[in-house]
Design an enzyme around this catalytic site. Structure first.
Site, PDB file in Angstrom:
ATOM      1  N   GLY A 177      -4.163 -26.829  22.498  1.00  0.00           N
ATOM      2  CA  GLY A 177      -5.011 -25.817  21.867  1.00  0.00           C
ATOM      3  C   GLY A 177      -4.315 -24.474  21.822  1.00  0.00           C
ATOM      4  N   GLY A 217     -14.574 -11.690  20.496  1.00  0.00           N
ATOM      5  CA  GLY A 217     -13.201 -11.819  19.990  1.00  0.00           C
ATOM      6  C   GLY A 217     -12.747 -13.245  19.770  1.00  0.00           C
ATOM      7  N   TYR A 240     -12.271 -19.669  18.173  1.00  0.00           N
ATOM      8  CA  TYR A 240     -12.050 -20.516  19.352  1.00  0.00           C
ATOM      9  C   TYR A 240     -13.378 -21.069  19.881  1.00  0.00           C
ATOM     10  CZ  TYR A 240      -9.933 -21.667  23.951  1.00  0.00           C
ATOM     11  OH  TYR A 240      -9.477 -22.292  25.093  1.00  0.00           O
ATOM     12  N   TYR A 268     -11.573 -19.534  33.063  1.00  0.00           N
ATOM     13  CA  TYR A 268     -10.278 -18.844  32.933  1.00  0.00           C
ATOM     14  C   TYR A 268      -9.353 -19.299  34.058  1.00  0.00           C
ATOM     15  CZ  TYR A 268     -12.094 -15.884  29.240  1.00  0.00           C
ATOM     16  OH  TYR A 268     -12.600 -15.431  28.043  1.00  0.00           O
TER      17      TYR A 268
HETATM   18  N1  CAA Z   1     -18.559  -6.906  24.674  1.00  0.00           N
HETATM   19  C1  CAA Z   1     -19.048  -5.935  23.865  1.00  0.00           C
HETATM   20  N2  CAA Z   1     -18.277  -5.030  23.256  1.00  0.00           N
HETATM   21  C2  CAA Z   1     -16.961  -5.087  23.494  1.00  0.00           C
HETATM   22  C3  CAA Z   1     -16.391  -6.065  24.320  1.00  0.00           C
HETATM   23  C4  CAA Z   1     -17.250  -6.991  24.941  1.00  0.00           C
HETATM   24  N3  CAA Z   1     -16.805  -7.974  25.746  1.00  0.00           N
HETATM   25  N4  CAA Z   1     -15.040  -5.897  24.341  1.00  0.00           N
HETATM   26  C5  CAA Z   1     -14.779  -4.839  23.548  1.00  0.00           C
HETATM   27  N5  CAA Z   1     -15.945  -4.348  23.044  1.00  0.00           N
HETATM   28  C6  CAA Z   1     -16.120  -3.228  22.129  1.00  0.00           C
HETATM   29  C7  CAA Z   1     -15.050  -2.188  22.341  1.00  0.00           C
HETATM   30  O1  CAA Z   1     -15.453  -1.296  23.348  1.00  0.00           O
HETATM   31  C8  CAA Z   1     -14.974  -1.542  20.957  1.00  0.00           C
HETATM   32  O2  CAA Z   1     -16.064  -0.669  20.809  1.00  0.00           O
HETATM   33  P1  CAA Z   1     -15.934   0.655  19.895  1.00  0.00           P
HETATM   34  O3  CAA Z   1     -15.543   0.169  18.512  1.00  0.00           O
HETATM   35  O4  CAA Z   1     -17.280   1.253  19.977  1.00  0.00           O
HETATM   36  O5  CAA Z   1     -14.859   1.457  20.546  1.00  0.00           O
HETATM   37  C9  CAA Z   1     -15.263  -2.710  20.001  1.00  0.00           C
HETATM   38  O6  CAA Z   1     -15.927  -3.716  20.797  1.00  0.00           O
HETATM   39  C10 CAA Z   1     -13.990  -3.319  19.408  1.00  0.00           C
HETATM   40  O7  CAA Z   1     -13.129  -3.632  20.466  1.00  0.00           O
HETATM   41  P2  CAA Z   1     -11.612  -3.585  20.293  1.00  0.00           P
HETATM   42  O8  CAA Z   1     -11.233  -2.421  19.449  1.00  0.00           O
HETATM   43  O9  CAA Z   1     -11.006  -3.757  21.645  1.00  0.00           O
HETATM   44  O10 CAA Z   1     -11.327  -4.861  19.414  1.00  0.00           O
HETATM   45  P3  CAA Z   1      -9.945  -5.510  19.224  1.00  0.00           P
HETATM   46  O11 CAA Z   1     -10.026  -6.251  17.959  1.00  0.00           O
HETATM   47  O12 CAA Z   1      -8.831  -4.559  19.382  1.00  0.00           O
HETATM   48  O13 CAA Z   1      -9.827  -6.470  20.470  1.00  0.00           O
HETATM   49  C11 CAA Z   1      -9.910  -8.595  21.434  1.00  0.00           C
HETATM   50  C12 CAA Z   1     -10.561  -7.619  20.479  1.00  0.00           C
HETATM   51  C13 CAA Z   1      -8.389  -8.667  21.263  1.00  0.00           C
HETATM   52  C14 CAA Z   1     -10.476  -9.961  21.117  1.00  0.00           C
HETATM   53  C15 CAA Z   1     -10.214  -8.200  22.874  1.00  0.00           C
HETATM   54  O14 CAA Z   1     -11.582  -7.879  22.975  1.00  0.00           O
HETATM   55  C16 CAA Z   1      -9.933  -9.329  23.839  1.00  0.00           C
HETATM   56  O15 CAA Z   1      -8.807  -9.653  24.154  1.00  0.00           O
HETATM   57  N6  CAA Z   1     -10.988 -10.002  24.372  1.00  0.00           N
HETATM   58  C17 CAA Z   1     -10.869 -11.116  25.280  1.00  0.00           C
HETATM   59  C18 CAA Z   1     -10.731 -12.386  24.500  1.00  0.00           C
HETATM   60  C19 CAA Z   1     -10.666 -13.569  25.460  1.00  0.00           C
HETATM   61  O16 CAA Z   1     -11.410 -13.685  26.420  1.00  0.00           O
HETATM   62  N7  CAA Z   1      -9.773 -14.517  25.194  1.00  0.00           N
HETATM   63  C20 CAA Z   1      -9.642 -15.643  26.044  1.00  0.00           C
HETATM   64  C21 CAA Z   1      -8.265 -16.219  25.874  1.00  0.00           C
HETATM   65  S1  CAA Z   1      -7.938 -17.475  27.077  1.00  0.00           S
HETATM   66  C22 CAA Z   1      -8.914 -18.749  26.627  1.00  0.00           C
HETATM   67  O17 CAA Z   1      -9.530 -18.744  25.603  1.00  0.00           O
HETATM   68  C23 CAA Z   1      -8.941 -19.921  27.567  1.00  0.00           C
HETATM   69  C24 CAA Z   1     -10.301 -20.370  27.813  1.00  0.00           C
HETATM   70  O18 CAA Z   1     -10.709 -21.392  27.272  1.00  0.00           O
HETATM   71  C25 CAA Z   1     -11.164 -19.637  28.741  1.00  0.00           C
END
Ligand code: CAA
Length: 247
Positions: free
Chosen positions: A90, A149, A153, A185
């Site tokens: 994945g 985000g 997925y 995670y």
């Molecule tokens: N809940 C609510 N709001 C949130 C938030 C959350 N969890 N995270 C960020 N926000 C808000 C931010 O504060 C921002 O608000 P403003 O516009 O008012 O400033 C808005 O949402 C947009 O956030 P970003 O500008 O940070 O958005 P981005 O596009 O740059 O980033 C992202 C988005 C890259 C997805 C980032 O949030 C991120 O990395 N999130 C985690 C994703 C994740 O958990 N991935 C797991 C990978 S591992 C996996 O998937 C294995 C598994 O099976 C568990």
């Protein structure tokens, strides 16, 4: 214990590698897949061999049906009958839905969900004919609870849970069990790719056990589902997430 032949997709890294080692420890013949064209497979194989782990590696693109058909032909030509299939391969292409291009949607749905069809299709008939089989599909806590985000997925991982239950019904009378495991995670390169501050402040802080999982802890559950002892578990989704989401 009967020695079986196991195939683990994405078996050269992270959860896949830990699962390959676990099933090898259980005495099975273990085949792993590695994404075609990404290199490093023979170095990995040699490093594992130096630690006493003998794996056969097949290079395949799990998002591509023809590539999977070709792999299945090769596995058969090599004299193997796959009894245990772990659909683990994945990818992530994270981004908010507002910013998510169609490329990120397609890449994740094809690799994570289409692969369930592509890889299972050539092997499930053999399992039902032989009246024994184990299929374990790797879903995610984020397929159950959703994640900021990860519309792509989360959709694919939720789809895996539906695929699992439907297939489990179809093969239940043929000695084949089909289950999904939903890891939380774990300490893998996939999780390490998440921004360190987000990981610490938004994710690890929400895990009641207070830490990332170890790949071996997820692999232990997968290993059990692949065992003879797990013959009465089918259509289940087993959460291994440190208490992050309870359902
Ligand atoms: N809940 C609510 N709001 C949130 C938030 C959350 N969890 N995270 C960020 N926000 C808000 C931010 O504060 C921002 O608000 P403003 O516009 O008012 O400033 C808005 O949402 C947009 O956030 P970003 O500008 O940070 O958005 P981005 O596009 O740059 O980033 C992202 C988005 C890259 C997805 C980032 O949030 C991120 O990395 N999130 C985690 C994703 C994740 O958990 N991935 C797991 C990978 S591992 C996996 O998937 C294995 C598994 O099976 C568990």
């Amino acid at each position: 214990m009967t020695q079986r032949c196991a195939l683990i997709t994405g078996g050269t890294t992270g959860l896949g590698e830990a699962t390959a080692r676990r099933l090898h420890d259980a005495g099975h013949t273990v085949l792993v897949t590695h994404m075609v064209g990404t290199g490093g497979a023979s170095e990995w194989q040699q490093a594992q061999a130096a630690q006493g782990y003998t794996f056969k590696v097949y290079e395949v693109d799990v998002s591509d049906y023809d590539s999977c058909q070709e792999m299945a032909r090769q596995i058969e030509a090599d004299g193997h009958q796959v009894d245990i299939l772990v659909n683990n391969a994945g990818i992530t292409r994270d981004g908010t839905f507002r910013k998510m291009g169609k490329d990120k949607w397609d890449a994740v749905l094809r690799t994570n969900l289409d692969s369930m069809y592509n890889v299972s299709k050539p092997f499930v008939d053999g399992m039902t004919t032989r009246n024994w089989g184990r299929v374990v599909n790797i879903s995610s806590v984020n397929g159950t609870k959703g994640q900021f985000g990860q519309t792509n997925y989360s959709a694919a991982k939720a789809g895996i849970q539906g695929f699992t239950k439907a297939l489990a019904l179809e093969v239940a009378r043929k000695g084949v069990t089909v289950n999904s495991v939903s890891p939380g995670y774990a300490a893998t390169s996939m999780v390490a790719a998440v921004d360190a501050e987000i990981l610490e402040k938004q994710i690890v802080s929400q895990i009641p056990i207070g830490r990332l999982g170890k790949p071996e802890e997820i692999a232990a559950t997968i290993g059990f589902l692949c065992s003879e002892d797990a013959g009465y578990i089918t259509g289940a989704n087993i959460a291994v997430n440190g208490g992050m989401h309870m359902c």
